[in-house]
Structures are given as structure tokens and as C-alpha cells.
Write an enzyme that holds these catalytic residues in place. Structure first.
Site, PDB file in Angstrom:
ATOM      1  N   ARG A   1      36.115  74.827  47.838  1.00 15.95           N
ATOM      2  CA  ARG A   1      35.720  75.756  48.895  1.00 15.95           C
ATOM      3  C   ARG A   1      36.743  75.850  50.025  1.00 15.95           C
ATOM      4  NH1 ARG A   1      31.222  74.178  46.389  1.00 15.95           N
ATOM      5  NH2 ARG A   1      32.506  72.327  46.142  1.00 15.95           N
ATOM      6  N   THR A   2      37.107  74.699  50.572  1.00 13.80           N
ATOM      7  CA  THR A   2      37.928  74.722  51.796  1.00 13.80           C
ATOM      8  C   THR A   2      39.315  75.274  51.501  1.00 13.80           C
ATOM      9  OG1 THR A   2      36.715  72.737  52.418  1.00 13.80           O
ATOM     10  CG2 THR A   2      38.622  73.317  53.762  1.00 13.80           C
TER      11      THR A   2
ATOM     12  N   LYS B   1      58.159  60.543  45.557  1.00 16.36           N
ATOM     13  CA  LYS B   1      59.438  59.818  45.519  1.00 16.36           C
ATOM     14  C   LYS B   1      59.644  59.022  46.798  1.00 16.36           C
ATOM     15  CE  LYS B   1      61.504  63.824  44.286  1.00 16.36           C
ATOM     16  NZ  LYS B   1      62.579  64.777  43.963  1.00 16.36           N
TER      17      LYS B   1
ATOM     18  N   ARG C   1      44.184  68.153  54.411  1.00 13.58           N
ATOM     19  CA  ARG C   1      43.077  67.301  53.957  1.00 13.58           C
ATOM     20  C   ARG C   1      43.664  65.990  53.464  1.00 13.58           C
ATOM     21  NH1 ARG C   1      37.978  68.826  50.226  1.00 13.58           N
ATOM     22  NH2 ARG C   1      37.405  69.749  52.219  1.00 13.58           N
TER      23      ARG C   1
ATOM     24  N   HIS D   1      35.478  67.346  59.795  1.00 11.25           N
ATOM     25  CA  HIS D   1      35.719  68.514  58.939  1.00 11.25           C
ATOM     26  C   HIS D   1      35.303  69.710  59.797  1.00 11.25           C
ATOM     27  CE1 HIS D   1      36.187  71.098  55.611  1.00 11.25           C
ATOM     28  NE2 HIS D   1      35.488  70.464  54.687  1.00 11.25           N
TER      29      HIS D   1
END
Ligand code: CP
Length: 314
Positions: free
Chosen positions: A64-65, A92, A114, A143
Site C-alpha cells: 500500500r504505502t 556492498k 521505510r 507511520h
């Protein structure tokens, strides 16, 4: 919008709803609602963010986000890039700060972040030279755009947030969604917030001032206006925090349980839902569910956030 809880709305970043006042929240919700009205009659992208580049920097899964931020940016006319964690040079040994600086040097304007670690968006915001950082969920901390989505959906259906009686049920201890919802609800003058779940999945009381905590879902549902169900976040749990087999019996939202709430109560869930774990299918798909409205509203809320941060005077 706040960079820290003490900073004003017109900060460069959106990191949390904590400390945001009613006027700032209402302005964002109103702007989201305006975008929704506009797109209902004209689906063509706007040019507000033409020439801007928005980067999705997701270190945890999302449907969704991530997708709604991408749609939001495109509907505002921006270019979007999805950072490919699995094939990026962070593997890396490049640090997150160096990754940010590298992408920022490609003239990118906003990063949607996120991450599983609390405070990562704040860390990157402190490091960003020019770009805006928007928190798309950090650990169990915040959030903010999900919180705004929940507020908009609630306001649409109830015409107000002030004075409402809301219960949040499930794995609240690990939930950034619950924390942002609580901050937003309280800023808009919610009447009562009851937090319900097994004792070991409730937050410490001093973390959630003004909320009532309990482990009896049937009692908590009495006469509420809105019920927000939460997923069990196994990915953030230690083995001893497992819920056991009878979780649904005690905390699953069934049609019978829903009748304890007000007759016009609405059912929210930020998703992803786990049917038969925290919510019955007939409730998730039933007339009181606003779960898909939340998804749709997520696009407009994210448009409002991006437009406000990147074109504050538009
Ligand atoms: N509500 C929410 O954050 O959903 P996603 O994990 O699918 O983005």
C-alpha cells in the site's frame, strides 16, 4: 510538518505526527480531500511537481504505502524511482547516509523511507542536504501518512474526530500505525481511546498517555464509534511473544463481536489483513468495513504530504 515533535508544520520533512497540532493536521486532511474531489472529475496528472524526482527507499516490504506514494508523486507530475534494495550497493557495505548522499547528488527531491530500525528517517533527515524525507514507517515508532489516512477515513465517515470513542485492538506494542494514529486522534480531540490486546502485546502505559489499556476485547467494544484492528507483527516479535492458537477466539473481530459496538461503528485496518487471525472475512468485507477506503485515501493523503513539503506555497 514536524522534524522533531517540537518543530512546526513547515519543516522540510514529515517524520511523525507527534507534536503536530490540530490546525496542521486539518490543513493536510483538507488538502487530501481537495485532491480527491479534483481527481474524481479529472484523472489527468497535475503539474504541481513537474521536474521533481521522488525516490522510494524501502528496506521493508510494502504494498500500500510504496504504491500509493508512487501514484501520488506521479499524479502530481513528479518522476518516481524505486530503490532496489536487493541489488543496491548497500549490499556492498555502503552506509545509508552515503546512499542518500549519492542519490541526492542525482538531483532527487524527496525520499520516502521505510526501515525496520526506529529513527532511521530522522537519521537521514539530519543528513539530507536539500531533499525532503518522508517517513513511510520506522520500526514500531511512527507511520505518519498511515495515521493521516486513518484520520481522513474516520473524518469522512463520522464528520468529525473530536469526541469519538475509538478502540485499537491487536499487537499494539509493535505497531507504528497505532502510535501515529494515537498522536493524530489526540491532536484532533478524540473522546476516548481504548487499547486492547494480550497484556504482552500492549505498550507500557507511560508510552501512551491518555489511553485506556485492557485485555478484554468484548468489554472494550461496548458502544465504540470506530474499531481499528491490527495485524500480529511476527517479524518484530521474540519467540516468547507468540500469541498462541486461541488468539482469534479472544481478539478476532467477528460479526457477533462487532454488534457490541455502536450500530454505525466503522471497522478500520491499515493492512495487510490476516483473515481468520485478527478479523473474520465477513467483517473485513462487510458494510461497516472501511479498509479499502483507507487504501484509496492513502493516495490523496500522500499527495497532500508531497505537495505541502515540495510546493508549500502552491
Ligand atoms: N499499511 C501499510 O503500511 O501497508 P504496507 O505495508 O502494505 O505498505
Amino acid at each position: 510538518m514536524t522534524q522533531t515533535s517540537a518543530e512546526p508544520f513547515h519543516s522540510r520533512h514529515l517524520l511523525t505526527l507527534e507534536g503536530m497540532d490540530s490546525a496542521d493536521l486539518t490543513a493536510l486532511l483538507d488538502r487530501a480531500a481537495q485532491f480527491r474531489v479534483h481527481f474524481a472529475s479529472d484523472p489527468r496528472p497535475l503539474t504541481l511537481l513537474e521536474g521533481r524526482t521522488v525516490v522510494n527507499l524501502f528496506f521493508e516490504p510494502s504494498t500500500r504505502t510504496r504504491m500509493s506514494f508512487e501514484l501520488a508523486a506521479r499524479r502530481l507530475g513528479a518522476i518516481t524511482i524505486n530503490f532496489d534494495v536487493a541489488n543496491a550497493s548497500t549490499r556492498k557495505g555502503e552506509t545509508l547516509e552515503d546512499t542518500l548522499a549519492t542519490i541526492e547528488a542525482m538531483a532527487c527531491d524527496a525520499f520516502i523511507v521505510r526501515h525496520s530500525e526506529n529513527g532511521t528517517p530522522q537519521r537521514l533527515a539530519a543528513h539530507a542536504r536539500r531533499a525532503a524525507i518522508l517517513n513511510a514507517g520506522d520500526g514500531n515508532r511512527a507511520h505518519p501518512t498511515q495515521g493521516l489516512t486513518d484520520l481522513l477515513t474516520l473524518r469522512d465517515r463520522k464528520d468529525r474526530v473530536a469526541g469519538l470513542d475509538v478502540v485499537i485492538c491487536g499487537d499494539i506494542r509493535h505497531s507504528r500505525v497505532a502510535r501515529s494514529a494515537i498522536h493524530g486522534l489526540q491532536a484532533l480531540g478524540v473522546g476516548r481511546i481504548r487499547l486492547c490486546g494480550p497484556a504482552h502485546l500492549l505498550p507500557d502505559a507511560d508510552e501512551v498517555p491518555g489511553c485506556e489499556l485492557g485485555d478484554d476485547f468484548d468489554a472494550a467494544l461496548e458502544n465504540v464509534d470506530a474499531i481499528m484492528m491490527l495485524r500480529i507483527q511476527k517479524e518484530r516479535m521474540r519467540d516468547e511473544e507468540a500469541t498462541g492458537d486461541n488468539y482469534f477466539d479472544r481478539y478476532g473481530l467477528t460479526a457477533a463481536r462487532l454488534r457490541r459496538a455502536r450500530h454505525d461503528a466503522i471497522v478500520l485496518h491499515p493492512g495487510p489483513i490476516n483473515r481468520g487471525v485478527e478479523i473474520a472475512s465477513d467483517v473485513a468485507d462487510g458494510p461497516q468495513s472501511v479498509i479499502l477506503d483507507q487504501v484509496t485515501n492513502g493516495i490523496f493523503v500522500r499527495m497532500a504530504a508531497l505537495a505541502t513539503l515540495l510546493e508549500p506555497n502552491a
